[in-house]
Design a protein around this motif. Structure first.
Motif: not given
Length: 226
Positions: A31-35, A106-115, A129-133, A161-165
């Motif tokens: 995928y081109c982005c997490y969205g 756990l629901l939103l942050g972990v998937p972002i950090l994993r990607r 990386l910026l949003v997750g960190a 930050a996680l919700i908006l992203s």
């Protein structure tokens, strides 16, 4: 005269498209982005899993709003003098904010950090990386502040930050996919014969035989062949 050694042409670099929106993405990326990853996950899942994903986003949004409301009470400590009862209530609100923000992490942050880690292993940086960190740093500092009895907590920043992203990227990916589905048929080259006006009449030609300056007959809602 010299003999010319004909070297084989290098194989063309594969151009991969995002599996959800079709836009070009880096080689090896699905995928081109997490969205788009979230939107594709929801689109491919069944009704039960689809409801779970929607519920996770809704629960995270409600929890984040609750954390923000608790933070409004904590902000008053920077303006007004708080008595003993108010100090005890502030501590309770900090602990409650930490408890409520943990599911969002756990629901939103972990998937972002994993990607984000997947892109780092490929030698690239990303917005994930910026949003997750940032979110995990704000969450970790807040937990540390509670353990030491300090006032400064930033659970509202981490969850918002996680919700908006996540929601922003999901809405962007959904709109992009709809635009691709609408524009896709008009961008594909047609293989049907084309009516070309020549010598006072229309004659059928293959699209590859149409030359600049030819006059074509295009019906309503018909795809342009060239």
């Amino acid at each position: 005269e010299h003999d010319v050694l004909a070297l084989p042409a290098p194989p063309p670099t594969p151009i991969l498209g995002c599996e959800h929106c079709g836009l070009t993405c880096r080689t090896g990326d699905q995928y081109c982005c997490y969205g788009c990853e979230i939107a594709a996950q929801i689109a491919k899942e069944g009704a039960e899993e689809h409801g779970k994903t929607k519920a996770a986003l809704l629960v995270s949004l409600l929890l984040s709003m609750t954390v923000m409301m608790l933070s409004l009470f904590l902000f008053q400590e920077d303006v007004y003098t708080v008595d003993a009862a108010g100090a005890w209530l502030s501590t309770a609100y900090r602990v409650a904010s930490g408890v409520l923000s943990t599911p969002v992490i756990l629901l939103l942050g972990v998937p972002i950090l994993r990607r984000a880690f997947r892109t780092v292993r490929k030698g690239r940086m990303s917005m994930d990386l910026l949003v997750g960190a940032g979110a995990f740093a704000a969450y970790g500092i807040s937990i540390y502040a509670i353990a030491l009895g300090r006032r400064g907590v930033y659970f509202d920043s981490a969850t918002s930050a996680l919700i908006l992203s996540t929601l922003g990227r999901y809405l962007e990916a959904t709109g992009r996919a709809k635009a691709s589905s609408l524009l896709g048929p008009s961008l594909r080259r047609s293989s049907e014969p084309v009516l070309v006006f020549a010598d006072g009449a229309f004659e059928a030609r293959a699209p590859s035989l149409v030359l600049p300056g030819d006059r074509l007959k295009i019906d309503t809602e018909e795809v342009l062949p060239v």
